[in-house]
Design an enzyme around this catalytic site. Structure first.
Site, PDB file in Angstrom:
ATOM      1  N   LEU A  38       0.856  -1.173   0.000  1.00 12.73           N
ATOM      2  CA  LEU A  38       0.000   0.000   0.000  1.00 12.73           C
ATOM      3  C   LEU A  38       0.899   1.231   0.000  1.00 12.73           C
ATOM      4  O   LEU A  38       1.978   1.211   0.599  1.00 12.73           O
ATOM      5  CB  LEU A  38      -0.904   0.044   1.238  1.00 12.73           C
ATOM      6  CG  LEU A  38      -2.024  -0.998   1.359  1.00 12.73           C
ATOM      7  CD1 LEU A  38      -2.748  -0.829   2.690  1.00 12.73           C
ATOM      8  CD2 LEU A  38      -3.015  -0.896   0.206  1.00 12.73           C
ATOM      9  N   ASP A  39       0.456   2.294  -0.651  1.00 11.39           N
ATOM     10  CA  ASP A  39       1.209   3.540  -0.598  1.00 11.39           C
ATOM     11  C   ASP A  39       1.349   4.004   0.848  1.00 11.39           C
ATOM     12  O   ASP A  39       0.496   3.707   1.703  1.00 11.39           O
ATOM     13  CB  ASP A  39       0.489   4.638  -1.392  1.00 11.39           C
ATOM     14  CG  ASP A  39       0.488   4.375  -2.887  1.00 11.39           C
ATOM     15  OD1 ASP A  39       1.294   3.539  -3.346  1.00 11.39           O
ATOM     16  OD2 ASP A  39      -0.320   5.007  -3.593  1.00 11.39           O
ATOM     17  N   ARG A  40       2.383   4.760   1.094  1.00 12.66           N
ATOM     18  CA  ARG A  40       2.655   5.239   2.455  1.00 12.66           C
ATOM     19  C   ARG A  40       1.457   5.961   3.067  1.00 12.66           C
ATOM     20  O   ARG A  40       1.136   5.767   4.246  1.00 12.66           O
ATOM     21  CB  ARG A  40       3.864   6.180   2.425  1.00 12.66           C
ATOM     22  CG  ARG A  40       4.226   6.774   3.780  1.00 12.66           C
ATOM     23  CD  ARG A  40       5.439   7.678   3.670  1.00 12.66           C
ATOM     24  NE  ARG A  40       5.761   8.316   4.934  1.00 12.66           N
ATOM     25  CZ  ARG A  40       6.746   9.169   5.117  1.00 12.66           C
ATOM     26  NH1 ARG A  40       7.522   9.495   4.093  1.00 12.66           N
ATOM     27  NH2 ARG A  40       6.976   9.708   6.292  1.00 12.66           N
TER      28      ARG A  40
END
Length: 317
Positions: free
Chosen positions: A140-142
């Site tokens: 997942l993106d940060r």
């Protein structure tokens, strides 16, 4: 610092199924993440005498050439901060001997490095020292929160990666989109191309010629004045896919500093939004041990729910 010579590594069943970059991060402990990607880009790492991309899944019988690298001398690992330890323990949605599913907090990267002291995987390996094969199943993106699956066994990792390749893992996201959504649902098929800027920042653009196929289903969940809560279901899993697809159809995600609408972001900041409004709300897959159906949900974080309440009040006034 100590220097190792060239190594030839025959991939066995114990290692098969991992992404090449994740495998290198595990076997080259002490080597900075940035250097691992550098030796991959330069072709110093070889798979069956040829170049391979970081996302290549190594298979039984592959022969890997691992170049000489300078490795930091072993030292005692940094101690996980108490607040982060408590935050991650409270975020566990499901755990057994094969899997760990986390409600990933926004702002915490899945990997450390690039100035970040801790990533999800490094922190959980310290929290679960007996889970020696702990690996990320996906990413997942940060700044995205929500369901993140990790495997505790190599066999589970292989099975779940195969589910991903076959499109059998269903991931559902919630996003607050800019503008008034027309119609109940929309399917977006726009090829995406990832570029890395000189600064190291990743940018993704729609590219009909050189882009990779990307397909997202969107449906409206709730309408507000000038904003819409949408559900996004992925048929593919490209980097920044939801964010770029919504940008491309003029419905950028709220709080998106990279692809978003500045005026919309400013409006939402006034309502208290301090992060990207993108949340991995649920995930469905077959358990790798017995193929039992799993459906795991992560509730919308309180700070995002508070923004929706503000929008509802605006709509009623």
């Amino acid at each position: 610092m100590a220097e190792n010579g060239v190594r030839q590594w025959l991939v066995t069943d114990a290692d098969a199924g991992q992404r090449l970059d994740n495998f290198l991060l595990r076997v080259m402990k002490g080597v900075p993440r940035s250097h691992i990607y550098k030796i991959l880009r330069s072709g110093e790492v070889r798979v069956n005498k040829g170049r391979a991309r970081p996302h290549y899944h190594i298979a039984v019988g592959d022969v890997l050439r691992l170049p000489p690298v300078r490795v930091a001398e072993a030292s005692d690992p940094a101690v996980l901060p108490t607040h982060l330890r408590s935050q991650l323990e409270a975020a566990v949605l499901f755990e057994d001997s094969h899997l760990l599913v986390l409600d990933k907090p926004s702002g915490l990267a899945v990997h450390g490095g690039s100035g970040l002291s801790w990533g999800i995987i490094e922190a959980l390996r310290q929290l679960r020292p007996d889970a020696r094969e702990l690996e990320l199943v996906h990413r997942l993106d940060r700044d995205t929160s929500g369901c993140l699956v990790l495997s505790k066994k190599r066999s589970a990792l292989r099975a779940l990666h195969e589910s991903l390749r076959q499109g059998q893992m269903e991931k559902h996201y919630l996003a607050l989109a800019c503008g008034d959504w027309k119609g109940p649902a929309r399917s977006v098929r726009l090829p995406l191309r990832k570029n890395t800027l000189q600064s190291g920042e990743r940018m993704v653009r729609v590219d009909p010629v050189a882009g990779k196929p990307a397909h997202t289903h969107f449906s409206a969940r709730e309408h507000f004045s000038g904003a819409t809560l949408v559900e996004a279901d992925l048929d593919t899993g490209r980097t920044h896919q939801i964010r770029v697809h919504l940008q491309a159809i003029a419905h950028a995600v709220a709080g998106d500093e990279k692809y978003g609408d500045p005026a919309f972001n400013q409006r939402l900041r006034v309502l208290g939004l301090r992060r990207l409004f993108l949340h991995a709300a649920s995930i469905r897959f077959a358990h790798p041990r017995d193929q039992q159906p799993m459906h795991i949900q992560a509730p919308l974080p309180a700070e995002l729910e508070a923004v929706l309440q503000q929008l509802r009040q605006e709509s009623c006034s």
